[in-house]
Design an enzyme around this catalytic site. Structure first.
Site, short mmCIF file in Angstrom:
data_model
loop_
_atom_site.label_atom_id
_atom_site.label_comp_id
_atom_site.label_asym_id
_atom_site.label_seq_id
_atom_site.Cartn_x
_atom_site.Cartn_y
_atom_site.Cartn_z
N LYS A 193 0.85 -1.21 0.00
CA LYS A 193 0.00 0.00 0.00
C LYS A 193 0.88 1.25 0.00
O LYS A 193 0.69 2.16 -0.81
CB LYS A 193 -0.89 0.02 1.23
CG LYS A 193 -1.56 1.38 1.53
CD LYS A 193 -2.46 1.36 2.72
CE LYS A 193 -1.85 1.84 3.97
NZ LYS A 193 -1.61 3.29 4.08
N ASN A 194 1.85 1.30 0.90
CA ASN A 194 2.60 2.55 1.07
C ASN A 194 3.66 2.78 0.01
O ASN A 194 4.30 3.83 -0.01
CB ASN A 194 3.22 2.60 2.48
CG ASN A 194 2.13 2.78 3.53
OD1 ASN A 194 0.99 3.08 3.20
ND2 ASN A 194 2.47 2.55 4.78
N ARG A 235 -4.53 9.94 3.46
CA ARG A 235 -3.33 10.75 3.70
C ARG A 235 -2.55 10.96 2.41
O ARG A 235 -1.98 12.01 2.19
CB ARG A 235 -2.46 10.01 4.74
CG ARG A 235 -1.11 10.63 4.99
CD ARG A 235 -1.18 11.91 5.74
NE ARG A 235 0.14 12.49 5.95
CZ ARG A 235 0.33 13.68 6.53
NH1 ARG A 235 -0.71 14.38 6.95
NH2 ARG A 235 1.54 14.18 6.68
N CYS A 284 -5.59 7.97 8.90
CA CYS A 284 -5.92 7.53 10.26
C CYS A 284 -5.65 8.63 11.28
O CYS A 284 -4.66 9.35 11.20
CB CYS A 284 -5.07 6.31 10.62
SG CYS A 284 -5.59 4.85 9.73
N ARG A 308 -0.74 14.93 12.28
CA ARG A 308 -0.41 14.67 10.87
C ARG A 308 -0.41 15.96 10.04
O ARG A 308 -1.10 16.09 9.04
CB ARG A 308 -1.35 13.63 10.28
CG ARG A 308 -1.41 12.40 11.14
CD ARG A 308 -1.91 11.20 10.46
NE ARG A 308 -0.88 10.61 9.59
CZ ARG A 308 -1.14 9.55 8.81
NH1 ARG A 308 -2.36 9.05 8.79
NH2 ARG A 308 -0.20 9.04 8.05
N ASP A 332 3.89 1.23 12.16
CA ASP A 332 2.68 0.58 11.64
C ASP A 332 2.48 -0.81 12.23
O ASP A 332 1.39 -1.39 12.11
CB ASP A 332 2.73 0.48 10.12
CG ASP A 332 2.64 1.86 9.48
OD1 ASP A 332 2.96 1.98 8.28
OD2 ASP A 332 2.31 2.81 10.20
N ARG A 342 -8.82 -0.45 4.08
CA ARG A 342 -8.02 0.58 3.41
C ARG A 342 -6.60 0.06 3.14
O ARG A 342 -5.90 0.57 2.27
CB ARG A 342 -7.93 1.85 4.26
CG ARG A 342 -9.18 2.69 4.28
CD ARG A 342 -8.97 3.96 5.07
NE ARG A 342 -7.66 4.52 4.75
CZ ARG A 342 -6.89 5.12 5.68
NH1 ARG A 342 -7.30 5.22 6.92
NH2 ARG A 342 -5.72 5.62 5.35
#
Ligand code: EPZ
Length: 466
Positions: A72-73, A142, A166, A171, A354, A446
């Protein structure tokens, strides 16, 4: 606040830039940053009423083989990078997760042709003329902030809502704005980010914090800038290097230097490319922790934990046996784990923030007292309240959580507090006595393609109700 920022934001050093380039209007950006920090508190736009929930009957050791989804990231900045240059980009092993679907929606809004054929997504950005992102998608995730760098790189303009994600901390996006300001971008706007640049020029950007997103945003703009950019104190996360690998395959010239700085040669022509995403190391880590906590033996077919050595060391300390070779990882555990006296999250190669919540869940039944300190985000212990409903003994003291291992966890009615917290509740439920229900699973969707499918493949008694 301003004093702190002035201290943090020393002048951009224009060593590498074209001569005579003016400093970014710091007062201008500072004003905006104060706004970002002060009023932006990790709003998470929900997708409306979330009726989906999981039912898990705990106590079953996990056994079997699993294939891990694409990262994902890593895929999120790579999709933003598809906005740059020409040609069609084909992304293979692109995971079916909420954040990717929202990102593809954003790209279509901007005029991209984005088509998915199973786990292969093709992106054609040749017709992109728009630079304004509206709608709820961008405010939900994000990674929408990464379109700042991509759109500035392509259009020299960008209008995006304040990003979501999240609620694990404030953030802010001040580092993103400051770094892009070093390349010549200027910002206005109150409830959204309005960016423009007469021209983007190379610069030396010395990040005060090794922010993953700010590093990625700077790379996305720098590949289209005139001249070279040096990013000092760049984030070292593997996802940043995967973005660089993708852009280099397209024709960019980006190098990670010995001191971990990143040097970007601007202005290179980018062409279309076919690229296959690597496995998601956080999903791998989550599943290894689940197997360690329930006991059993699992084989992760496509991840050798090369980028998870900090977790491997802790799992071995906890009593799990791990064998990483031939691109795969095998974990065996009897389910009774040793406590971890002290563990702190840290930027890569430290222990990933994470995996902090999944680790907390795995330690709930460990023998002895564990202490986990969260040094990256300021509000990432919300999972503890849900775990306590199952009988876990957890005390939050400032930045640290102290977990006193108990013999048993009992089933309960829980709600996922955020993406990784939801995965942590699944880990707790799998090792508990009785039946657990977990609602608000949209958070987990997500980042995890189908946690219930994967856990079922490993023998868990788990069902999804929509
Ligand atoms: C990325 O978030 C990941 N998200 C996060 O994963 C991950 O936890 C985080 O990196 C750290 O590894 C994506 O890649 C989409 P940061 P990002 O900027 O880029 C502060 C998940 O569960 N900061 O490295 O937002 C910030 O508040 C998600 O997959 C500023 O102060 O993280 C934090 O304390 C959660 N100003 C620290 O830096 C800024 O402008 C690290 O944040 C930016 C960040």
């Amino acid at each position: 606040m301003t004093v702190v920022m002035l201290h943090r934001y020393s002048r951009c050093n224009h060593r590498a830039a074209a001569p005579g380039v003016a400093n970014p209007s710091l007062v201008h950006i500072l004003g905006y940053m104060v706004f970002c920090r002060a009023e932006y508190a990790g709003k998470t736009e929900s997708r409306g009423m979330d009726l989906s929930y999981l039912e898990i009957k705990g106590g079953v050791p996990l056994c079997g083989e699993i294939e891990i989804q694409g990262s994902k990231n890593a895929v999120l900045p790579i999709l933003a990078a598809c906005m740059l240059g020409e040609g069609v980009c084909i992304i293979e092993n692109c995971p079916f997760i909420g954040d990717v679907e929202d990102t593809l929606e954003i790209m279509k809004m901007l005029g991209c042709r984005a088509e998915r054929d199973g786990r292969t997504v093709s992106i054609d950005a040749s017709e992109v003329k728009a630079y304004e992102i509206g709608g709820t998608c961008a405010a939900r995730i994000r990674s929408s902030v990464l379109f700042l760098g991509a759109l500035l790189g392509r259009m020299k303009r960008a209008v995006i809502p304040l990003p979501g994600g999240c609620a694990i901390g404030a953030r802010p996006v001040d580092l993103h704005l400051w770094a892009l300001g070093c390349l010549g971008a200027e910002f206005t706007g109150r409830d959204r980010i309005i960016a423009s640049a007469k021209r983007l020029h190379g610069s030396t950007v010395k990040l005060p914090l090794s922010s993953v997103g700010a590093t990625e945003n700077t790379i996305l703009a720098a590949v289209q800038a005139e001249g070279d950019t040096l990013i000092e104190n760049a984030a070292r996360e593997p996802e940043v290097d995967e973005l660089c690998e993708f852009l280099n395959q397209r024709g960019a010239e980006i190098a990670r230097l010995e001191d971990n700085s990143i040097c970007v040669r601007g202005g290179k022509r980018l062409k279309g490319v076919r690229y296959c995403m690597k496995a998601d190391r956080i999903v791998t880590g989550s599943y290894l922790l689940a197997a360690a906590a329930t006991g059993g033996r699992i084989r992760v077919r496509n991840d050798s934990c090369r980028n998870l050595q900090s977790l491997v060391r802790v799992l071995q300390q906890m009593g799990a046996e791990i064998d990483c070779r031939d691109g795969a990882t095998v974990l065996s555990s009897d389910g009774r784990l040793f406590a971890v006296p002290y563990l702190a999250t840290a930027p890569y190669p430290g222990f990933p923030t994470d995996l902090q919540s999944p680790m907390m869940a795995a330690l709930c039944r460990a023998e002895g007292k564990s202490r986990i300190c969260e040094t990256v985000f300021e509000n990432r212990f919300r999972t503890a309240d849900e775990l306590k409903k199952m009988g876990a003994k957890i005390e939050i003291c400032g930045k640290c959580a102290v977990i006193d291992g108990v013999e048993k966890l009992r089933g309960a009615l829980l709600a996922a507090p955020d993406l990784r917290g939801g995965a942590a509740l699944v880990i707790a439920a799998l090792q508990s006595q009785g039946c657990t229900t977990i609602r608000d699973m949209t958070y987990v969707d997500r980042g995890y393609e189908s946690i219930e499918r994967d856990m079922s493949l490993l023998g868990a008694d788990i069902k999804r109700y929509r």
